[in-house]
Design a protein around this motif. Sequence first.
Motif, PDB file in Angstrom:
ATOM      1  N   ARG A  62      13.483 -24.305 -40.970  1.00 42.86           N
ATOM      2  CA  ARG A  62      13.882 -24.062 -39.583  1.00 42.86           C
ATOM      3  C   ARG A  62      15.331 -23.592 -39.479  1.00 42.86           C
ATOM      4  N   ARG A  63      15.635 -23.088 -38.268  1.00 48.00           N
ATOM      5  CA  ARG A  63      16.967 -22.590 -37.916  1.00 48.00           C
ATOM      6  C   ARG A  63      17.457 -21.519 -38.895  1.00 48.00           C
ATOM      7  N   ILE A  64      16.674 -20.438 -38.974  1.00 53.11           N
ATOM      8  CA  ILE A  64      17.009 -19.322 -39.866  1.00 53.11           C
ATOM      9  C   ILE A  64      17.093 -18.043 -39.044  1.00 53.11           C
ATOM     10  N   THR A  65      18.109 -17.244 -39.321  1.00 52.12           N
ATOM     11  CA  THR A  65      18.231 -15.912 -38.740  1.00 52.12           C
ATOM     12  C   THR A  65      18.211 -14.917 -39.884  1.00 52.12           C
ATOM     13  N   LYS A  81       6.456 -22.236 -34.893  1.00 51.11           N
ATOM     14  CA  LYS A  81       7.058 -22.480 -33.574  1.00 51.11           C
ATOM     15  C   LYS A  81       8.347 -21.685 -33.414  1.00 51.11           C
ATOM     16  N   ASN A  82       8.471 -21.072 -32.253  1.00 52.55           N
ATOM     17  CA  ASN A  82       9.686 -20.360 -31.884  1.00 52.55           C
ATOM     18  C   ASN A  82      10.127 -19.371 -32.975  1.00 52.55           C
ATOM     19  N   ILE A  83       9.243 -18.439 -33.274  1.00 50.29           N
ATOM     20  CA  ILE A  83       9.519 -17.386 -34.257  1.00 50.29           C
ATOM     21  C   ILE A  83       9.470 -16.052 -33.525  1.00 50.29           C
ATOM     22  N   THR A  84      10.528 -15.254 -33.691  1.00 50.50           N
ATOM     23  CA  THR A  84      10.626 -13.983 -32.975  1.00 50.50           C
ATOM     24  C   THR A  84      11.085 -12.879 -33.909  1.00 50.50           C
ATOM     25  N   VAL A  85      10.349 -11.753 -33.873  1.00 48.90           N
ATOM     26  CA  VAL A  85      10.789 -10.528 -34.530  1.00 48.90           C
ATOM     27  C   VAL A  85      11.253  -9.605 -33.422  1.00 48.90           C
ATOM     28  N   ARG A  99      -0.349 -28.230 -47.227  1.00 54.97           N
ATOM     29  CA  ARG A  99      -0.581 -29.097 -46.069  1.00 54.97           C
ATOM     30  C   ARG A  99       0.739 -29.447 -45.389  1.00 54.97           C
ATOM     31  N   ASN A 100       0.705 -29.413 -44.053  1.00 54.46           N
ATOM     32  CA  ASN A 100       1.827 -29.854 -43.213  1.00 54.46           C
ATOM     33  C   ASN A 100       3.121 -29.100 -43.523  1.00 54.46           C
ATOM     34  N   VAL A 101       3.059 -27.795 -43.347  1.00 54.27           N
ATOM     35  CA  VAL A 101       4.231 -26.939 -43.525  1.00 54.27           C
ATOM     36  C   VAL A 101       4.571 -26.322 -42.176  1.00 54.27           C
ATOM     37  N   THR A 102       5.850 -26.418 -41.802  1.00 55.76           N
ATOM     38  CA  THR A 102       6.326 -25.951 -40.499  1.00 55.76           C
ATOM     39  C   THR A 102       7.391 -24.878 -40.668  1.00 55.76           C
ATOM     40  N   PHE A 103       7.232 -23.792 -39.920  1.00 52.38           N
ATOM     41  CA  PHE A 103       8.259 -22.759 -39.770  1.00 52.38           C
ATOM     42  C   PHE A 103       8.687 -22.807 -38.313  1.00 52.38           C
ATOM     43  N   GLN A 104       9.986 -23.031 -38.070  1.00 50.00           N
ATOM     44  CA  GLN A 104      10.441 -23.258 -36.692  1.00 50.00           C
ATOM     45  C   GLN A 104      11.821 -22.661 -36.469  1.00 50.00           C
ATOM     46  N   ASP A 105      12.027 -22.126 -35.275  1.00 49.97           N
ATOM     47  CA  ASP A 105      13.321 -21.579 -34.858  1.00 49.97           C
ATOM     48  C   ASP A 105      13.822 -20.512 -35.834  1.00 49.97           C
ATOM     49  N   ILE A 106      13.012 -19.453 -35.975  1.00 51.13           N
ATOM     50  CA  ILE A 106      13.333 -18.353 -36.880  1.00 51.13           C
ATOM     51  C   ILE A 106      13.413 -17.062 -36.077  1.00 51.13           C
ATOM     52  N   THR A 107      14.500 -16.324 -36.276  1.00 51.83           N
ATOM     53  CA  THR A 107      14.695 -15.033 -35.626  1.00 51.83           C
ATOM     54  C   THR A 107      14.840 -13.977 -36.708  1.00 51.83           C
TER      55      THR A 107
END
Length: 155
Positions: free
Chosen positions: A19-22, A100-104, A68-76
Amino acid sequence: IKFKSHRYYPGPMENITIRRITMGNIGPTPWMYPTAPGSAILIGLTYSSDNANDKNRTRHRSGYPLFRNVTFQDITIQKAGVAGSIQGLPEGCLQGLTLKNITVLGGTARWGCHHVDLGSLTIEDVSPPVSCSGGCNGDSVMANAWQKNLHSSKD
């Protein structure tokens, strides 16, 4: 961001949060795929050689990776041709994948998503939109096979 494995080396990839990656502009990988668009997120359980003499194949391992149970979150991502390429196995679907909250922001980004347990998949606020297919044999079959292979491996 890349996770890769294949059915000849079963083992767990579980309880991971990214998470929290730009990211900047994601371009092609010229030494491997010079004409393919760049991918921001790659999850592949089908990674292997097609070479019949591949030493991995001669080990005669059975089973498949547990994802199992891998999350990618807050990535732009500023720009990418492929937002994400997600590929499980028919006999070992990805379980508990969360996006969650991933934007290209730019480019022609798209998602490819196959062999994912749709019952445990979470997608929230992702752009461009994600569409995933199931095609799984069942969660309990995968978990039981992985446990058996983990404890009976003789390397």
